[in-house]
Design a protein around this motif. Structure first.
Motif, PDB file in Angstrom:
ATOM      1  N   ALA A   1       2.836   9.073  -3.422  1.00 48.09           N
ATOM      2  CA  ALA A   1       1.970   7.891  -3.353  1.00 48.09           C
ATOM      3  C   ALA A   1       1.676   7.335  -4.734  1.00 48.09           C
ATOM      4  O   ALA A   1       1.784   6.121  -4.970  1.00 48.09           O
TER       5      ALA A   1
ATOM      6  N   ILE B   1      -5.884   6.680   2.118  1.00 43.17           N
ATOM      7  CA  ILE B   1      -5.828   8.137   2.022  1.00 43.17           C
ATOM      8  C   ILE B   1      -6.645   8.759   3.143  1.00 43.17           C
ATOM      9  O   ILE B   1      -7.857   8.524   3.246  1.00 43.17           O
TER      10      ILE B   1
ATOM     11  N   GLU C   1      -6.530   5.261 -11.223  1.00 41.01           N
ATOM     12  CA  GLU C   1      -5.971   4.165 -10.434  1.00 41.01           C
ATOM     13  C   GLU C   1      -7.000   3.054 -10.245  1.00 41.01           C
ATOM     14  O   GLU C   1      -6.662   1.863 -10.274  1.00 41.01           O
TER      15      GLU C   1
ATOM     16  N   TYR D   1      -4.334   2.049  -1.926  1.00 37.34           N
ATOM     17  CA  TYR D   1      -4.080   3.401  -1.421  1.00 37.34           C
ATOM     18  C   TYR D   1      -4.901   3.604  -0.153  1.00 37.34           C
ATOM     19  O   TYR D   1      -6.106   3.320  -0.135  1.00 37.34           O
TER      20      TYR D   1
ATOM     21  N   TYR E   1       0.819  -1.211   0.000  1.00 41.60           N
ATOM     22  CA  TYR E   1       0.000   0.000   0.000  1.00 41.60           C
ATOM     23  C   TYR E   1       0.853   1.262   0.000  1.00 41.60           C
ATOM     24  O   TYR E   1       2.043   1.246   0.303  1.00 41.60           O
ATOM     25  N   ALA E   2       0.191   2.358  -0.345  1.00 39.58           N
ATOM     26  CA  ALA E   2       0.758   3.698  -0.170  1.00 39.58           C
ATOM     27  C   ALA E   2      -0.181   4.435   0.775  1.00 39.58           C
ATOM     28  O   ALA E   2      -1.403   4.399   0.601  1.00 39.58           O
ATOM     29  N   TYR E   3       0.397   5.102   1.762  1.00 39.38           N
ATOM     30  CA  TYR E   3      -0.388   5.815   2.775  1.00 39.38           C
ATOM     31  C   TYR E   3      -0.192   7.312   2.616  1.00 39.38           C
ATOM     32  O   TYR E   3       0.935   7.810   2.581  1.00 39.38           O
TER      33      TYR E   3
ATOM     34  N   ILE F   1      -8.849   1.404  -3.029  1.00 37.48           N
ATOM     35  CA  ILE F   1      -8.627   2.677  -2.328  1.00 37.48           C
ATOM     36  C   ILE F   1      -9.519   2.754  -1.095  1.00 37.48           C
ATOM     37  O   ILE F   1     -10.736   2.556  -1.182  1.00 37.48           O
TER      38      ILE F   1
END
Length: 233
Positions: free
Chosen positions: A135, A145, A167, A143, A65-67, A174
């Motif tokens: 990100a 967010i 995305e 993701y 993941y990207a935070y 997400i």
């Protein structure tokens, strides 16, 4: 499945749970809105997923993941481009393609002229844009967010929404925590509504309307009915 959350209890100590009975999942190409009043357990849910909460009973399965945090975090002494370069060093991707994508995003968010400046000196809106760029450069499965619209002007918000759509089309999942319910209503596939540390309902807008008894109600109207006993901090 990119995220599966089944929390029985979670908190900062075994004797003081701040989150209970919270269960939901996120699949490929899905945007799920995490909503609730202030102090309802949204941040605790995210911290549980990130592994920050010290005492979690239950099971959480999460993909790469990207935070994007609510409050931007940067390394002091690193310029914007050095942050990008550091991210590249952690990934196994083609350098030319990565740099092309980085420059494309910098241009999109009008940050090309400040790549050798320090993000710690940027405005809140510019800092938020940097977090978004980092990100999206990572290209993860998931993701996470937290309040992405804080500090963004309308044009930047629109660009973010377009990127989220892209995305999703690529298959990313997400999880978006937000108080901007009118926007969430338009873009989210499902919602996770928490209140008083517990899951109130997880489902589509139609599910939430049915639960609230408002057949044609907006997300905000339904939110008010389902959390009417809550008081903001």
């Amino acid at each position: 499945m990119f995220l599966e959350v089944d929390i029985k209890e979670a908190g900062y100590s075994p004797d003081s749970p701040v989150l209970q009975d919270t269960k939901f999942s996120i699949h490929s190409g899905e945007l799920v809105g995490l909503i609730g009043p202030n102090g309802a357990g949204k941040s605790s849910t995210i911290k549980s997923i990130l592994g920050i909460l010290s005492d979690v009973k239950g099971k959480i399965t999460v993909s790469e993941y990207a935070y994007i945090p609510k409050r931007p975090i940067f390394y002091e002494g690193l310029t914007l481009w050095e942050h990008i370069d550091f991210l590249f060093s952690t990934l196994h991707v083609d350098e030319k393609q990565f740099n092309e994508k980085a420059n494309e995003l910098l241009k999109l968010f009008h940050l090309s002229s400040v790549i050798h400046h320090y993000p710690t000196s940027f405005s809140k809106g510019m800092q938020q844009k940097v977090m978004l760029i980092l990100a999206f450069l990572k290209q993860p499965d998931l993701y996470i967010i937290d309040e992405p619209f804080m500090g963004l002007d309308p044009k930047a918000m629109n660009k973010l929404l377009q990127m989220i759509k892209k995305e999703k089309e690529k298959g990313a999942g997400i999880l978006m925590c937000t108080h901007v319910l009118d926007t969430a209503e338009k873009i989210c596939d499902r919602f996770v509504l928490v209140s008083n540390g517990k899951l109130i309902i997880e489902g589509t807008l139609d599910d939430i309307r049915k639960e609230s008894g408002l057949k044609q109600g907006s997300l905000l109207d339904c939110f008010d009915v389902l959390t009417e006993s809550e008081n903001d901090d």
